[in-house]
Design an enzyme around this catalytic site. Sequence first.
Site, short mmCIF file in Angstrom:
data_model
loop_
_atom_site.label_atom_id
_atom_site.label_comp_id
_atom_site.label_asym_id
_atom_site.label_seq_id
_atom_site.Cartn_x
_atom_site.Cartn_y
_atom_site.Cartn_z
N TYR A 1 0.84 -1.21 0.00
CA TYR A 1 0.00 0.00 0.00
C TYR A 1 0.87 1.26 0.00
O TYR A 1 0.59 2.22 -0.72
CB TYR A 1 -0.89 -0.04 1.23
N LYS B 1 0.83 4.14 -2.90
CA LYS B 1 0.48 5.54 -2.60
C LYS B 1 1.66 6.48 -2.85
O LYS B 1 1.47 7.62 -3.28
CB LYS B 1 0.00 5.63 -1.15
#
Length: 247
Positions: A160, A164
Amino acid sequence: MSQENSNLEKRVLVTGASKGIGRGVAIRLGAMGFHVTVHYGRDKDGAVETLAHITANGGKGNIIGFDVNDRAGAKSILEAELESHGPFWGIVSNAGITRDNAFPAIEGDDWDDVIRTTLDGFYNVVHPLTMPMVRKRKGGRIVVMASVSGVMGNRGQVNYSAAKAGLIGAAKALAVELASRKITVNAVAPGLIETSMTEDVRPEVMAAIPMKRAGSVDEVAATVAFLFQPEAAYITRQVIGVNGGLI
């Protein structure tokens, strides 16, 4: 012409708007007078509910559904949307997923799913819409939903955090390319926000937040909404944190 009335001529797309932060952003932009296209991946009922909130407040919008992982499928549906309704003035690239685990335990599928939905999804959605936005010569707004995880890195979120962080780099680079077109590109990086994705928060995470609380969807949506205001026309290439002082 009032600001709300001038916004009626502007269409904005919010991806992943069937719940959580995406829904909050879509409702807020609808209340500002924008015509909001509510995107969903699998949760059509959620998208219908989001649109119902918008119209109940006097706003306008429509629903569009496709898998952001599917490059060809997304392009086909977005091009049909452009053909029917014209270019978007604004895009909020919000769709994303988590598959948290310690790095040694992250399976290949969990790595691929997070990267493809979050980072590839940005390309698959924003790329087909950019040149129509440029050709319209009316400026525009692009906001990508990053995360504090992409700024500082979080334990158990290597996939993640990578996705991002990639989004932040993409937003900064695209901002440079589009600045002369009066199209701003910014990233909003929420910290811990009260959504279904953050229900099982460890106590040590909450303890690390100086404000000692999670943020709300409304607080993130208000930040995105500000970036859609005329007063934000000189803000681009920025990462705006909404994290209670976590970093």
